[in-house]
Design a protein around this motif. Structure first.
Motif, PDB file in Angstrom:
ATOM      1  N   ARG A   1      -9.184  -6.234   0.832  1.00  0.00           N
ATOM      2  CA  ARG A   1      -9.964  -6.634  -0.288  1.00  0.00           C
ATOM      3  C   ARG A   1     -11.145  -7.476  -0.204  1.00  0.00           C
ATOM      4  N   ASP A   2     -10.920  -8.511   0.677  1.00  0.00           N
ATOM      5  CA  ASP A   2     -12.207  -9.279   0.704  1.00  0.00           C
ATOM      6  C   ASP A   2     -12.672  -9.520   1.960  1.00  0.00           C
TER       7      ASP A   2
ATOM      8  N   THR B   1     -16.650  -9.543   2.096  1.00  0.00           N
ATOM      9  CA  THR B   1     -17.117 -10.871   1.412  1.00  0.00           C
ATOM     10  C   THR B   1     -16.535 -12.051   1.744  1.00  0.00           C
TER      11      THR B   1
ATOM     12  N   SER C   1      -8.861  -7.260  -9.014  1.00  0.00           N
ATOM     13  CA  SER C   1     -10.175  -7.764  -9.652  1.00  0.00           C
ATOM     14  C   SER C   1     -10.429  -8.731 -10.315  1.00  0.00           C
ATOM     15  N   SER C   2      -9.320  -9.151 -10.914  1.00  0.00           N
ATOM     16  CA  SER C   2      -9.267 -10.447 -12.040  1.00  0.00           C
ATOM     17  C   SER C   2      -8.743 -11.929 -11.345  1.00  0.00           C
TER      18      SER C   2
ATOM     19  N   GLU D   1     -14.140  -7.017  -4.721  1.00  0.00           N
ATOM     20  CA  GLU D   1     -15.394  -6.708  -5.210  1.00  0.00           C
ATOM     21  C   GLU D   1     -16.023  -5.910  -3.821  1.00  0.00           C
TER      22      GLU D   1
END
Length: 212
Positions: free
Chosen positions: A116-117, A120, A171-172, A179
């Motif tokens: 997910r990351d 980033t 996402s939160s 993202e």
């Protein structure tokens, strides 16, 4: 040339794991499905009856996750996915697993990681970054067809609800939310079968490497 590092990110059941494993095989690179790390933490928490509100205990459990634990078939079920999504939102768990992922990503051989990351947080320096997604209904349908083979009582609505909850949670969350990296290439697989998605991913990797 520096070692080839490829990051795949995206929401649950987008197909990123399948695509990442194929690309890793194409280039002879080690592959890590980072979601299995969080599934392993969730599995350990359940086995040890660790309260999901006990961030310190979960962080301690995460520090002792060993690669051999990722081979457990129990990590690939629906329940393990739910626990993974919950523990992944805990900063102490993410911090405990971060260095493991960074070290894997930056080994001398190069690597492919999905999560997910990755693009980033874990490997912002990756030469190639893909953000793989699809609409929730398509992702739920794919996941349902996988899970119903071992749980005939499962319904499509159950899986769709799980997907939407996990999307919102991923996402939160305050720590490393899901993202798309600014320099990632978006790959929407909603209308692609697996063969077409693989070819699209291969084309993106080749283009980013300057092979075409």
């Amino acid at each position: 040339m520096p070692p080839l590092l490829i990051a795949f990110d995206g929401p649950a059941a987008s197909g990123k794991g399948t695509l990442a494993s194929v690309i890793a095989a194409d280039y002879g690179l080690p592959f890590l499905d980072t979601g299995l790390l969080y599934r392993a933490v969730g599995h350990v928490a359940r086995e040890r009856d660790i309260d999901l509100e006990d961030a310190q205990a979960l962080g301690e459990a995460a520090r002792f996750i060993h690669p051999t634990l990722l081979e457990d078939d129990a990590l690939r079920g629906r329940e393990a996915g739910e626990w993974a999504s919950r523990v992944a939102a805990i900063p102490e768990v993410r911090a405990a697993l971060k260095q493991f992922q960074i070290d894997f990503a930056h080994q001398a051989s190069g690597a492919v990681l999905d999560g997910r990351d990755i693009g980033t947080v874990i490997a912002p320096d990756a030469q190639v970054k893909l953000f793989v997604t699809a609409d929730p209904e398509t992702r739920a349908r794919r996941r349902f067809l996988q899970l119903v083979k071992v749980n005939s009582a499962l319904t499509f609505e159950d899986v769709l609800s799980d997907i939407r909850i996990r999307d919102e949670r991923d996402s939160s969350r305050s720590s490393a939310p899901l993202e798309m990296a600014r320099d990632a290439v978006l790959l929407d697989t909603t209308n692609l079968d697996i063969e077409a998605a693989i070819e699209a991913a291969r084309s993106i990797v080749k283009a980013r490497r300057g092979d075409v």
